[in-house]
Design a protein around this motif. Structure first.
Motif, PDB file in Angstrom:
ATOM      1  N   ALA A  23       0.832  -1.207   0.000  1.00 31.56           N
ATOM      2  CA  ALA A  23       0.000   0.000   0.000  1.00 31.56           C
ATOM      3  C   ALA A  23       0.867   1.258   0.000  1.00 31.56           C
ATOM      4  CB  ALA A  23      -0.938  -0.008   1.207  1.00 31.56           C
ATOM      5  N   LEU A  24       1.925   1.263   0.798  1.00 32.33           N
ATOM      6  CA  LEU A  24       2.819   2.425   0.847  1.00 32.33           C
ATOM      7  C   LEU A  24       3.495   2.658  -0.507  1.00 32.33           C
ATOM      8  CD1 LEU A  24       4.365   1.879   4.394  1.00 32.33           C
ATOM      9  CD2 LEU A  24       2.736   3.672   3.700  1.00 32.33           C
ATOM     10  N   LYS A  25       3.855   1.574  -1.198  1.00 36.83           N
ATOM     11  CA  LYS A  25       4.454   1.700  -2.537  1.00 36.83           C
ATOM     12  C   LYS A  25       3.449   2.262  -3.531  1.00 36.83           C
ATOM     13  CE  LYS A  25       7.825  -2.000  -2.004  1.00 36.83           C
ATOM     14  NZ  LYS A  25       8.205  -3.370  -2.388  1.00 36.83           N
ATOM     15  N   ILE A  26       2.203   1.798  -3.453  1.00 39.54           N
ATOM     16  CA  ILE A  26       1.155   2.287  -4.353  1.00 39.54           C
ATOM     17  C   ILE A  26       0.906   3.772  -4.118  1.00 39.54           C
ATOM     18  CG2 ILE A  26      -1.311   2.130  -4.907  1.00 39.54           C
ATOM     19  CD1 ILE A  26      -1.096  -0.902  -4.234  1.00 39.54           C
ATOM     20  N   ILE A  27       0.771   4.164  -2.873  1.00 36.10           N
ATOM     21  CA  ILE A  27       0.525   5.569  -2.522  1.00 36.10           C
ATOM     22  C   ILE A  27       1.654   6.452  -3.046  1.00 36.10           C
ATOM     23  CG2 ILE A  27       0.358   7.197  -0.586  1.00 36.10           C
ATOM     24  CD1 ILE A  27      -1.012   4.812   0.973  1.00 36.10           C
ATOM     25  N   THR A  28       2.896   6.020  -2.848  1.00 34.22           N
ATOM     26  CA  THR A  28       4.052   6.788  -3.323  1.00 34.22           C
ATOM     27  C   THR A  28       4.055   6.875  -4.849  1.00 34.22           C
ATOM     28  OG1 THR A  28       5.351   6.131  -1.399  1.00 34.22           O
ATOM     29  CG2 THR A  28       6.574   6.899  -3.324  1.00 34.22           C
ATOM     30  N   ALA A  29       3.749   5.772  -5.512  1.00 35.78           N
ATOM     31  CA  ALA A  29       3.733   5.766  -6.980  1.00 35.78           C
ATOM     32  C   ALA A  29       2.667   6.708  -7.527  1.00 35.78           C
ATOM     33  CB  ALA A  29       3.501   4.347  -7.492  1.00 35.78           C
ATOM     34  N   PHE A  30       1.474   6.690  -6.950  1.00 35.40           N
ATOM     35  CA  PHE A  30       0.433   7.624  -7.381  1.00 35.40           C
ATOM     36  C   PHE A  30       0.880   9.067  -7.138  1.00 35.40           C
ATOM     37  CE2 PHE A  30      -3.106   4.347  -7.238  1.00 35.40           C
ATOM     38  CZ  PHE A  30      -3.574   4.590  -8.518  1.00 35.40           C
ATOM     39  N   GLU A  31       1.459   9.325  -5.983  1.00 38.21           N
ATOM     40  CA  GLU A  31       1.883  10.691  -5.655  1.00 38.21           C
ATOM     41  C   GLU A  31       2.985  11.166  -6.606  1.00 38.21           C
ATOM     42  OE1 GLU A  31       2.832  13.478  -1.775  1.00 38.21           O
ATOM     43  OE2 GLU A  31       2.418  11.350  -1.512  1.00 38.21           O
ATOM     44  N   SER A 118      -5.074   6.946   3.764  1.00 40.79           N
ATOM     45  CA  SER A 118      -5.197   6.960   2.306  1.00 40.79           C
ATOM     46  C   SER A 118      -6.665   6.792   1.901  1.00 40.79           C
ATOM     47  CB  SER A 118      -4.333   5.858   1.698  1.00 40.79           C
ATOM     48  OG  SER A 118      -4.716   4.592   2.195  1.00 40.79           O
ATOM     49  N   HIS A 119      -6.914   6.787   0.602  1.00 42.62           N
ATOM     50  CA  HIS A 119      -8.274   6.711   0.083  1.00 42.62           C
ATOM     51  C   HIS A 119      -8.258   6.148  -1.332  1.00 42.62           C
ATOM     52  CE1 HIS A 119      -6.488  10.756  -0.304  1.00 42.62           C
ATOM     53  NE2 HIS A 119      -6.749  10.539  -1.575  1.00 42.62           N
ATOM     54  N   ILE A 120      -9.432   5.774  -1.803  1.00 40.97           N
ATOM     55  CA  ILE A 120      -9.600   5.438  -3.212  1.00 40.97           C
ATOM     56  C   ILE A 120     -10.262   6.642  -3.871  1.00 40.97           C
ATOM     57  CG2 ILE A 120      -9.619   2.938  -2.937  1.00 40.97           C
ATOM     58  CD1 ILE A 120     -12.636   2.961  -2.916  1.00 40.97           C
ATOM     59  N   ILE A 121     -10.130   6.729  -5.195  1.00 35.57           N
ATOM     60  CA  ILE A 121     -10.725   7.850  -5.916  1.00 35.57           C
ATOM     61  C   ILE A 121     -11.692   7.323  -6.958  1.00 35.57           C
ATOM     62  CG2 ILE A 121      -8.839   9.461  -5.481  1.00 35.57           C
ATOM     63  CD1 ILE A 121      -7.756   8.836  -8.281  1.00 35.57           C
ATOM     64  N   GLY A 122     -12.768   8.081  -7.165  1.00 31.61           N
ATOM     65  CA  GLY A 122     -13.787   7.693  -8.129  1.00 31.61           C
ATOM     66  C   GLY A 122     -14.313   8.897  -8.879  1.00 31.61           C
ATOM     67  N   ASP A 123     -15.165   8.620  -9.855  1.00 24.64           N
ATOM     68  CA  ASP A 123     -15.764   9.712 -10.616  1.00 24.64           C
ATOM     69  C   ASP A 123     -16.966  10.278  -9.867  1.00 24.64           C
ATOM     70  OD1 ASP A 123     -17.870   7.932 -11.102  1.00 24.64           O
ATOM     71  OD2 ASP A 123     -17.184   7.444 -13.121  1.00 24.64           O
ATOM     72  N   LEU A 124     -17.680  11.182 -10.510  1.00 24.97           N
ATOM     73  CA  LEU A 124     -18.775  11.882  -9.848  1.00 24.97           C
ATOM     74  C   LEU A 124     -20.005  11.011  -9.611  1.00 24.97           C
ATOM     75  CD1 LEU A 124     -18.473  15.358 -11.598  1.00 24.97           C
ATOM     76  CD2 LEU A 124     -17.841  14.755  -9.259  1.00 24.97           C
ATOM     77  N   ALA A 125     -19.978   9.772 -10.077  1.00 29.90           N
ATOM     78  CA  ALA A 125     -21.080   8.852  -9.788  1.00 29.90           C
ATOM     79  C   ALA A 125     -21.084   8.467  -8.309  1.00 29.90           C
ATOM     80  CB  ALA A 125     -20.965   7.594 -10.648  1.00 29.90           C
ATOM     81  N   TYR A 126     -19.941   8.602  -7.662  1.00 29.13           N
ATOM     82  CA  TYR A 126     -19.801   8.200  -6.264  1.00 29.13           C
ATOM     83  C   TYR A 126     -19.997   9.394  -5.339  1.00 29.13           C
ATOM     84  CZ  TYR A 126     -17.896   4.030  -8.373  1.00 29.13           C
ATOM     85  OH  TYR A 126     -17.753   2.898  -9.118  1.00 29.13           O
ATOM     86  N   THR A 127     -20.224   9.078  -4.077  1.00 33.68           N
ATOM     87  CA  THR A 127     -20.403  10.095  -3.048  1.00 33.68           C
ATOM     88  C   THR A 127     -19.111  10.235  -2.251  1.00 33.68           C
ATOM     89  OG1 THR A 127     -22.719   9.467  -2.873  1.00 33.68           O
ATOM     90  CG2 THR A 127     -21.815  10.750  -1.064  1.00 33.68           C
ATOM     91  N   LEU A 128     -18.752  11.458  -1.963  1.00 32.62           N
ATOM     92  CA  LEU A 128     -17.565  11.752  -1.167  1.00 32.62           C
ATOM     93  C   LEU A 128     -17.705  11.164   0.236  1.00 32.62           C
ATOM     94  CD1 LEU A 128     -14.881  13.397  -0.847  1.00 32.62           C
ATOM     95  CD2 LEU A 128     -16.329  15.280  -0.049  1.00 32.62           C
ATOM     96  N   THR A 129     -16.701  10.387   0.662  1.00 32.81           N
ATOM     97  CA  THR A 129     -16.647   9.854   2.025  1.00 32.81           C
ATOM     98  C   THR A 129     -15.211   9.989   2.515  1.00 32.81           C
ATOM     99  OG1 THR A 129     -16.093   7.572   1.406  1.00 32.81           O
ATOM    100  CG2 THR A 129     -18.438   8.134   1.498  1.00 32.81           C
ATOM    101  N   THR A 130     -14.952   9.541   3.711  1.00 36.85           N
ATOM    102  CA  THR A 130     -13.604   9.605   4.276  1.00 36.85           C
ATOM    103  C   THR A 130     -12.615   8.818   3.426  1.00 36.85           C
ATOM    104  OG1 THR A 130     -14.539   9.787   6.480  1.00 36.85           O
ATOM    105  CG2 THR A 130     -12.222   9.144   6.337  1.00 36.85           C
ATOM    106  N   ASN A 131     -13.047   7.667   2.922  1.00 35.45           N
ATOM    107  CA  ASN A 131     -12.141   6.780   2.182  1.00 35.45           C
ATOM    108  C   ASN A 131     -12.358   6.781   0.675  1.00 35.45           C
ATOM    109  OD1 ASN A 131     -12.762   4.923   4.980  1.00 35.45           O
ATOM    110  ND2 ASN A 131     -10.672   5.525   4.502  1.00 35.45           N
ATOM    111  N   LEU A 132     -13.270   7.615   0.187  1.00 34.55           N
ATOM    112  CA  LEU A 132     -13.549   7.695  -1.250  1.00 34.55           C
ATOM    113  C   LEU A 132     -13.620   9.166  -1.647  1.00 34.55           C
ATOM    114  CD1 LEU A 132     -14.303   6.566  -4.020  1.00 34.55           C
ATOM    115  CD2 LEU A 132     -16.647   6.281  -3.197  1.00 34.55           C
ATOM    116  N   ILE A 133     -12.631   9.591  -2.436  1.00 40.61           N
ATOM    117  CA  ILE A 133     -12.537  10.983  -2.865  1.00 40.61           C
ATOM    118  C   ILE A 133     -13.063  11.101  -4.293  1.00 40.61           C
ATOM    119  CG2 ILE A 133     -10.955  12.930  -3.278  1.00 40.61           C
ATOM    120  CD1 ILE A 133     -11.142  12.058  -0.325  1.00 40.61           C
ATOM    121  N   VAL A 134     -13.902  12.096  -4.509  1.00 42.99           N
ATOM    122  CA  VAL A 134     -14.432  12.383  -5.852  1.00 42.99           C
ATOM    123  C   VAL A 134     -14.161  13.852  -6.157  1.00 42.99           C
ATOM    124  CG1 VAL A 134     -16.205  10.602  -5.705  1.00 42.99           C
ATOM    125  CG2 VAL A 134     -16.755  12.928  -5.004  1.00 42.99           C
TER     126      VAL A 134
END
Length: 193
Positions: A23-31, A118-134
């Motif tokens: 997870a730490l590697k994924i987060i760093t790679a995205f950043e 950390s969080h996952i990201i989605g398009d505007l079909a999803y609702t903003l939550t603590t763990n899901l950023i739109v």
């Protein structure tokens, strides 16, 4: 064959939520892509075209006017799937699919870890939550900062769309399921070999 593949996945954890080090590697790679912090994965839904089922065929007609079953996926920066869920009719909205998924239940039960907030990201079909950023909805009044946020989010989120394209390109059967047995459709989607 499908049950064998699912068993192999359970043993070798091919499609699985990342461990803390991964997870730490994924987060760093995205950043490193565009300095957007804390991204663990990208989520979206994809339609798998099917023959009209005998029971409730209209509920399987999606907004594009064909019969389908939804496949939800979360992928990492390398477009590798971390989580998949399937089986709901094509008429369902992506947000409903997410709320019906095992992932949503595991998030609410705190049985999966979002390393370093950390969080996952989605398009505007999803609702903003603590763990899901739109992104911000654009009604014509976004600030420059909100537009930049949406652009950076989109630059990362496109990976899930590419992951689905690669999946359907590699497993052509996912472009159209010709079986009428619904229980087999879900199994074929998860194991398209």
């Amino acid at each position: 064959m499908g049950k064998l593949i699912l068993e192999v996945n359970r043993i070798f954890k091919i499609i699985t939520w990342p461990t803390r080090p991964r997870a730490l590697k994924i987060i760093t790679a995205f950043e490193n892509i565009n300095r957007f912090p804390g991204v663990l994965g990208c989520i979206d839904g994809s339609h798998i075209k099917i023959l009209p089922p005998k029971e409730n065929p209209n509920s399987y007609v999606n907004r594009k006017k064909f019969h389908s079953v939804l496949l939800q996926g979360v992928c990492d920066n390398e477009k590798l799937f971390l989580e998949v869920f399937t089986g709901l009719p094509g008429s369902c909205h992506d947000a409903r699919l997410f709320h019906m998924s095992d992932l949503y239940e595991r998030i609410n039960n705190n049985s999966i870890e979002f390393v370093n907030n950390s969080h996952i990201i989605g398009d505007l079909a999803y609702t903003l939550t603590t763990n899901l950023i739109v992104g911000f909805k654009d009604y014509g009044n976004l600030t420059n900062q909100q537009r930049r946020f949406n652009m950076k989010l989109s630059q990362l989120r496109v990976r899930i769309e590419q992951a689905f394209a690669f999946l359907k390109g590699r497993f052509r059967r996912l472009k159209y399921m010709e079986t009428v047995k619904f229980d087999l459709i879900c199994l074929f989607i998860i194991d398209p070999t």
